[in-house]
Motif scaffolding. Structure first.
Motif, PDB file in Angstrom:
ATOM      1  N   THR A  11       0.839  -1.196   0.000  1.00 13.34           N
ATOM      2  CA  THR A  11       0.000   0.000   0.000  1.00 13.34           C
ATOM      3  C   THR A  11       0.875   1.248   0.000  1.00 13.34           C
ATOM      4  N   ALA A  12       0.949   1.911  -1.154  1.00 10.14           N
ATOM      5  CA  ALA A  12       1.883   3.028  -1.329  1.00 10.14           C
ATOM      6  C   ALA A  12       1.553   4.212  -0.430  1.00 10.14           C
ATOM      7  N   SER A  13       0.262   4.462  -0.175  1.00 16.40           N
ATOM      8  CA  SER A  13      -0.092   5.592   0.684  1.00 16.40           C
ATOM      9  C   SER A  13       0.424   5.385   2.105  1.00 16.40           C
ATOM     10  N   MET A  14       0.426   4.151   2.570  1.00 17.69           N
ATOM     11  CA  MET A  14       0.960   3.863   3.894  1.00 17.69           C
ATOM     12  C   MET A  14       2.478   4.034   3.903  1.00 17.69           C
ATOM     13  N   THR A  15       3.124   3.613   2.825  1.00 21.82           N
ATOM     14  CA  THR A  15       4.571   3.791   2.724  1.00 21.82           C
ATOM     15  C   THR A  15       4.941   5.265   2.779  1.00 21.82           C
ATOM     16  N   ALA A  16       4.165   6.110   2.101  1.00 17.42           N
ATOM     17  CA  ALA A  16       4.428   7.551   2.121  1.00 17.42           C
ATOM     18  C   ALA A  16       4.269   8.116   3.527  1.00 17.42           C
ATOM     19  N   LYS A  17       3.236   7.672   4.236  1.00 18.97           N
ATOM     20  CA  LYS A  17       3.007   8.130   5.615  1.00 18.97           C
ATOM     21  C   LYS A  17       4.142   7.673   6.527  1.00 18.97           C
ATOM     22  N   GLU A 149      -6.072   4.206   6.302  1.00 20.55           N
ATOM     23  CA  GLU A 149      -5.779   4.961   5.088  1.00 20.55           C
ATOM     24  C   GLU A 149      -7.026   5.613   4.498  1.00 20.55           C
ATOM     25  N   GLU A 150      -8.191   5.381   5.085  1.00 23.78           N
ATOM     26  CA  GLU A 150      -9.443   5.876   4.524  1.00 23.78           C
ATOM     27  C   GLU A 150      -9.770   7.266   5.056  1.00 23.78           C
TER      28      GLU A 150
END
Length: 233
Positions: A11-17, A149-150
């Motif tokens: 999950t790329a959004s989690m990686t960014a966070k 992530e939501e």
């Protein structure tokens, strides 16, 4: 100094966070390389997800040999032992790092994690690390990893409620957040509840930096002996 912060899910959004939290925690001059595998589970919630994430996780480490240390940004410390066989650079799991830091600032801490299916793995790790006696309880908030992530999710409210129960029922003096996806919640939750709330990503980055500065590397004797070349082909 260059540290690979590796999210074992895809999950790329989690990686960014996670990468943003790691950079906030890092000392000036430390470069954070936040990556996730291209293939594997979208979230890690239990033993099966851990198992199918390992090939991707180890592949990212093999593909980035020029880092000074590695942080595995999954609270289950997924693949930690295998990663230490793959490189003699310091490899720090966010679960192990957070537990150790919590034990240094509180007599008793509780862990607030995601789903109940994740609790046994965390309890196993606490026993293995010799810190079970310092942990009052591992609690499930019944928040799925991807709910974090939501936009508009009530995940943080449910996690906060579980922290309140840990303080009242467990007599916890500190809280460890049991998921890398919770990394952005620690500061606010600490202020809301008036006790230390530890984010494993920040703890692991700080410990990894310290190991690198001290020139400490993973022992190559015994269980962390290097992987034979023919097994890397």
């Amino acid at each position: 100094m260059r540290i690979l912060v590796l999210n074992p899910n895809t999950t790329a959004s989690m990686t960014a966070k996670i990468g943003a939290a790691a950079r906030r925690a890092a000392a000036p001059g430390t470069e954070i390389l936040a990556l996730n595998p291209a293939h594997g589970p979208a979230s890690i919630e239990g033993y099966y997800d851990e198992a199918i994430s390992l090939a991707g996780l180890l592949g990212v480490i093999r593909d980035n040999p020029d880092v000074d240390g590695v942080v595995i940004a999954c609270f289950d410390d997924t693949g930690l032992d295998a990663a230490r066989c793959l490189t003699d650079k310091p490899v720090v799991g966010i679960g192990e790092a957070a537990y150790h830091m919590a034990s240094m600032i509180a007599n008793r801490f509780s862990v607030v994690t995601t789903l109940a299916r994740s609790v046994p793995a965390l309890e196993h790790n606490l026993h293995r690390y010799g810190l079970w006696a310092r942990c009052a309880r591992v609690r499930s908030s019944e928040v799925a990893v991807l709910e974090l992530e939501e936009p508009g999710s009530d995940a943080s409210t449910r996690i906060s409620a579980e922290i309140a129960r840990a303080i009242a029922d467990d007599r916890a003096e500190a809280i460890v957040l049991g998921c890398a996806g919770m990394t952005d919640l620690a500061g606010r939750l600490s202020a809301d509840h008036g006790i230390p709330v530890l984010d494993g990503v920040s703890c692991a980055v700080a410990l990894c930096e310290s190991l690198v500065r001290l020139g400490l590397r993973t022992s190559r004797l015994g269980g962390y002996a290097p992987v034979p070349p023919h097994k890397l082909a």
